[in-house]
Design a protein around this motif. Structure first.
Motif, PDB file in Angstrom:
ATOM      1  N   SER A  60       0.694  -1.071   0.156  1.00  0.00           N
ATOM      2  CA  SER A  60      -0.102   0.084   0.010  1.00  0.00           C
ATOM      3  C   SER A  60       0.850   1.335   0.021  1.00  0.00           C
ATOM      4  CB  SER A  60      -0.901   0.032   1.357  1.00  0.00           C
ATOM      5  OG  SER A  60      -0.302  -0.050   2.623  1.00  0.00           O
ATOM      6  N   SER A  64       1.188   4.063  -3.364  1.00  0.00           N
ATOM      7  CA  SER A  64       0.526   5.449  -3.076  1.00  0.00           C
ATOM      8  C   SER A  64       1.391   6.320  -3.834  1.00  0.00           C
ATOM      9  CB  SER A  64       0.593   5.520  -1.472  1.00  0.00           C
ATOM     10  OG  SER A  64       0.035   4.638  -0.870  1.00  0.00           O
ATOM     11  N   PHE A 121      -5.938  -8.505  -2.521  1.00  0.00           N
ATOM     12  CA  PHE A 121      -5.751  -7.215  -2.129  1.00  0.00           C
ATOM     13  C   PHE A 121      -5.050  -6.097  -3.440  1.00  0.00           C
ATOM     14  CE2 PHE A 121      -2.465  -4.126  -0.536  1.00  0.00           C
ATOM     15  CZ  PHE A 121      -3.187  -3.210   0.045  1.00  0.00           C
ATOM     16  N   GLU A 122      -4.273  -6.610  -4.122  1.00  0.00           N
ATOM     17  CA  GLU A 122      -3.664  -6.151  -5.432  1.00  0.00           C
ATOM     18  C   GLU A 122      -4.996  -5.616  -6.407  1.00  0.00           C
ATOM     19  OE1 GLU A 122      -0.787  -8.557  -6.734  1.00  0.00           O
ATOM     20  OE2 GLU A 122       0.963  -7.641  -5.533  1.00  0.00           O
ATOM     21  N   LEU A 124      -8.060  -5.532  -5.749  1.00  0.00           N
ATOM     22  CA  LEU A 124      -9.184  -4.844  -5.258  1.00  0.00           C
ATOM     23  C   LEU A 124      -8.866  -3.313  -4.702  1.00  0.00           C
ATOM     24  CD1 LEU A 124     -11.216  -7.131  -2.997  1.00  0.00           C
ATOM     25  CD2 LEU A 124     -11.846  -6.540  -5.311  1.00  0.00           C
ATOM     26  N   TYR A 125      -7.568  -3.183  -4.571  1.00  0.00           N
ATOM     27  CA  TYR A 125      -7.268  -2.071  -3.685  1.00  0.00           C
ATOM     28  C   TYR A 125      -6.069  -1.239  -4.273  1.00  0.00           C
ATOM     29  CZ  TYR A 125     -10.603  -3.492  -0.577  1.00  0.00           C
ATOM     30  OH  TYR A 125     -11.800  -4.006   0.133  1.00  0.00           O
ATOM     31  N   LYS A 131      -8.402   4.016  -3.626  1.00  0.00           N
ATOM     32  CA  LYS A 131      -8.984   2.609  -3.177  1.00  0.00           C
ATOM     33  C   LYS A 131      -8.075   2.220  -2.255  1.00  0.00           C
ATOM     34  CE  LYS A 131     -10.900   0.953  -7.384  1.00  0.00           C
ATOM     35  NZ  LYS A 131     -10.970  -0.168  -8.248  1.00  0.00           N
ATOM     36  N   ILE A 132      -6.669   2.675  -2.147  1.00  0.00           N
ATOM     37  CA  ILE A 132      -5.858   2.095  -1.050  1.00  0.00           C
ATOM     38  C   ILE A 132      -6.471   2.707   0.343  1.00  0.00           C
ATOM     39  CG2 ILE A 132      -3.579   2.446  -0.021  1.00  0.00           C
ATOM     40  CD1 ILE A 132      -2.435   2.424  -2.956  1.00  0.00           C
ATOM     41  N   SER A 134      -9.202   3.726   0.709  1.00  0.00           N
ATOM     42  CA  SER A 134     -10.536   3.066   1.339  1.00  0.00           C
ATOM     43  C   SER A 134     -10.364   1.760   1.963  1.00  0.00           C
ATOM     44  CB  SER A 134     -11.226   2.896  -0.116  1.00  0.00           C
ATOM     45  OG  SER A 134     -12.460   1.908   0.312  1.00  0.00           O
ATOM     46  N   PHE A 135      -9.490   0.965   1.660  1.00  0.00           N
ATOM     47  CA  PHE A 135      -9.175  -0.206   2.242  1.00  0.00           C
ATOM     48  C   PHE A 135      -8.648  -0.025   3.688  1.00  0.00           C
ATOM     49  CE2 PHE A 135      -5.332  -2.734   3.587  1.00  0.00           C
ATOM     50  CZ  PHE A 135      -6.087  -4.039   3.809  1.00  0.00           C
TER      51      PHE A 135
END
Length: 183
Positions: A60, A64, A121-122, A124-125, A131-132, A134-135
């Protein structure tokens, strides 16, 4: 005390000696920054392997943008605090257990392999800062929910005492305990 000073100085010299004579710094150029986890695990054959949480945090952060890295790092501090709360109160056994349940509840499957958790994870986020974040916010919200439920079970909590009749209070507490077990 002179004896403590000598002991501290000897410890310092031992540390410097180990740092200079027993540590190695290895530079490994990467074709792709996502390879760094795999390289670290390969080199870290004597150390403790990276956990699922370590990998999620790392991915994450590296995914970013520079504008959001400080926000992501601060949110991870909140997540570690929440994970400690969850472990201390025996809601989960380990940090990884929380995220395994989290991802299995999203996927609706029984994922067991760590690589599958990372892949989900990769997928969806890791498609942008929103999205990161949001997770991360979703994880923090779950911790907040557990804290609220946990505080409601505290014998000194006034919410149950103030809003429920004496004969209903035990039932409400039992329902809250059942809710925690169900979650």
């Amino acid at each position: 005390n002179g004896k403590d000073s000598v002991s501290n100085l000897n410890s310092f010299y031992s540390f410097i000696d180990a740092l200079v004579n027993k540590c190695w710094l290895i530079e490994i150029p990467l074709q792709n920054h996502n390879d760094s986890i795999q390289i670290f695990e390969s080199l870290n054959n004597r150390g403790k392997p990276l956990t699922l949480v370590d990998k999620l945090r790392y991915k994450s952060i590296i995914s970013s943008t520079p504008d959001s890295i400080s926000v992501v790092r601060n949110k991870w501090k909140e997540i570690y605090s929440g994970l400690n709360f969850m472990i201390d109160n025996k809601f989960v056994k380990t940090e990884d257990d929380f995220f395994k349940v989290f991802f299995n509840s999203i996927k609706g499957d029984d994922i067991t392999k760590e690589d599958d958790f990372i892949e989900l994870f990769e997928k969806l986020y890791l498609d942008g800062d929103k999205k990161i974040i949001s997770f991360l916010d979703g994880s923090i919200t779950i911790f907040s929910f557990y804290k609220i439920i946990h505080s409601a079970l505290d014998v000194d909590n006034t919410f149950i005492k103030n809003y429920f009749k004496k004969e209903e209070q035990d039932k409400v507490m039992a329902l809250l305990r059942l809710l925690i077990q169900t979650i």
